[in-house]
Write a protein that holds these residues in place. Structure first.
Motif, PDB file in Angstrom:
ATOM      1  N   TYR A  22       0.894  -1.154   0.007  1.00 51.07           N
ATOM      2  CA  TYR A  22       0.039   0.000   0.236  1.00 51.07           C
ATOM      3  C   TYR A  22       0.879   1.347   0.065  1.00 51.07           C
ATOM      4  N   HIS A  23       1.050   1.757  -1.258  1.00 50.14           N
ATOM      5  CA  HIS A  23       1.809   3.088  -1.221  1.00 50.14           C
ATOM      6  C   HIS A  23       1.457   3.722  -2.628  1.00 50.14           C
ATOM      7  N   PRO A  24       1.564   5.247  -2.662  1.00 48.70           N
ATOM      8  CA  PRO A  24       1.098   5.733  -3.793  1.00 48.70           C
ATOM      9  C   PRO A  24       1.859   5.395  -5.069  1.00 48.70           C
ATOM     10  N   ASP A  25       3.312   4.919  -4.856  1.00 53.50           N
ATOM     11  CA  ASP A  25       3.889   4.359  -6.345  1.00 53.50           C
ATOM     12  C   ASP A  25       3.293   3.220  -6.646  1.00 53.50           C
ATOM     13  N   ASP A  65      10.340   5.807   5.000  1.00 52.82           N
ATOM     14  CA  ASP A  65      11.801   5.632   4.113  1.00 52.82           C
ATOM     15  C   ASP A  65      11.676   4.334   3.376  1.00 52.82           C
ATOM     16  N   ALA A  66      10.949   3.432   3.328  1.00 52.06           N
ATOM     17  CA  ALA A  66      10.711   2.273   3.006  1.00 52.06           C
ATOM     18  C   ALA A  66      10.385   2.131   1.348  1.00 52.06           C
ATOM     19  N   GLU A  67      11.291   1.267   0.899  1.00 54.99           N
ATOM     20  CA  GLU A  67      10.943   1.019  -0.765  1.00 54.99           C
ATOM     21  C   GLU A  67       9.729   0.343  -0.815  1.00 54.99           C
ATOM     22  N   PRO A  68       8.643   0.561  -1.513  1.00 51.21           N
ATOM     23  CA  PRO A  68       7.544  -0.169  -1.851  1.00 51.21           C
ATOM     24  C   PRO A  68       7.800  -1.361  -2.989  1.00 51.21           C
ATOM     25  N   TRP A  69       6.950  -2.364  -2.915  1.00 51.59           N
ATOM     26  CA  TRP A  69       7.173  -3.512  -3.880  1.00 51.59           C
ATOM     27  C   TRP A  69       5.663  -3.698  -4.431  1.00 51.59           C
TER      28      TRP A  69
END
Length: 196
Positions: free
Chosen positions: A84-87, A97-101
């Protein structure tokens, strides 16, 4: 039986019960004690994805060490794992600061996707698969707790109430995960302060 033997026996039984309970709970969270690092948390956990009887991640809540890896394995149906992340998809519910997957859709039984979590925190994810039914609409969401983060909604977006734009059942599942996460991390904080 002397009082000293009786007390020792009670301590042994109490300790054994605590160890068994911790092992059972850890197993439900996808942990394998033999794979634990210095933190005692597993360095690798598996989450299965199935469509029977309904689409779900099992377990829905996993706990892994910082730097640990989660492996999603397809057991049936068509599924993916997406932060769950806008990207990637929807609102932000992972640490700042985490990288989405976002995995590809998996449709072959036994197919896997893995992601390594280097940033401690609480991560929510969803099955966005919409071949027949949007799986988010029926509550197929999951959570990964990495390390032992503070229970601070300002630092952990996943600990905030679910956003109103999410489907009702997904919000309900995320609220349940918030309760389980608070219980999990509170219990671990209590245990660590009790250790010598």
């Amino acid at each position: 039986m002397t009082d000293e033997v009786s007390i020792s026996r009670r301590r042994l039984l109490a300790t054994s019960g605590s160890v068994l309970a911790a092992g059972a709970f850890g197993g439900c969270l996808g942990g394998a004690p033999s794979e634990g690092g210095r933190s005692g948390l597993p360095s690798k956990v598996e989450v299965t994805m199935t469509s029977r009887p309904t689409p779900k991640f099992e377990p829905r809540l996993t706990h892994v060490a910082v730097g640990g890896t989660v492996v999603w394995t397809l057991e049936s149906g068509d599924h993916d794992s997406t932060a769950y992340h806008p990207d990637t998809y929807g609102p932000n519910r992972i640490p700042p600061d985490a990288e989405p997957w976002a995995s590809e859709t998996m449709s072959a039984v036994g197919e896997t996707f893995e992601w390594t979590f280097d940033t401690p925190g609480v991560y929510d994810y969803v099955d966005t698969q919409a071949v027949c039914t949007a799986h988010e609409q029926i509550g197929n969401v999951g959570r990964i707790v990495v390390g032992n983060p503070e229970l601070d909604p300002d630092a952990q977006p996943a600990l905030r109430p679910p956003q109103s734009e999410l489907p009702r059942i997904a919000r309900t599942r995320l609220e349940e995960l918030n309760e389980q996460t608070h219980s999990l991390l509170s219990d671990e904080a209590t245990t660590s302060t009790e250790e010598p």
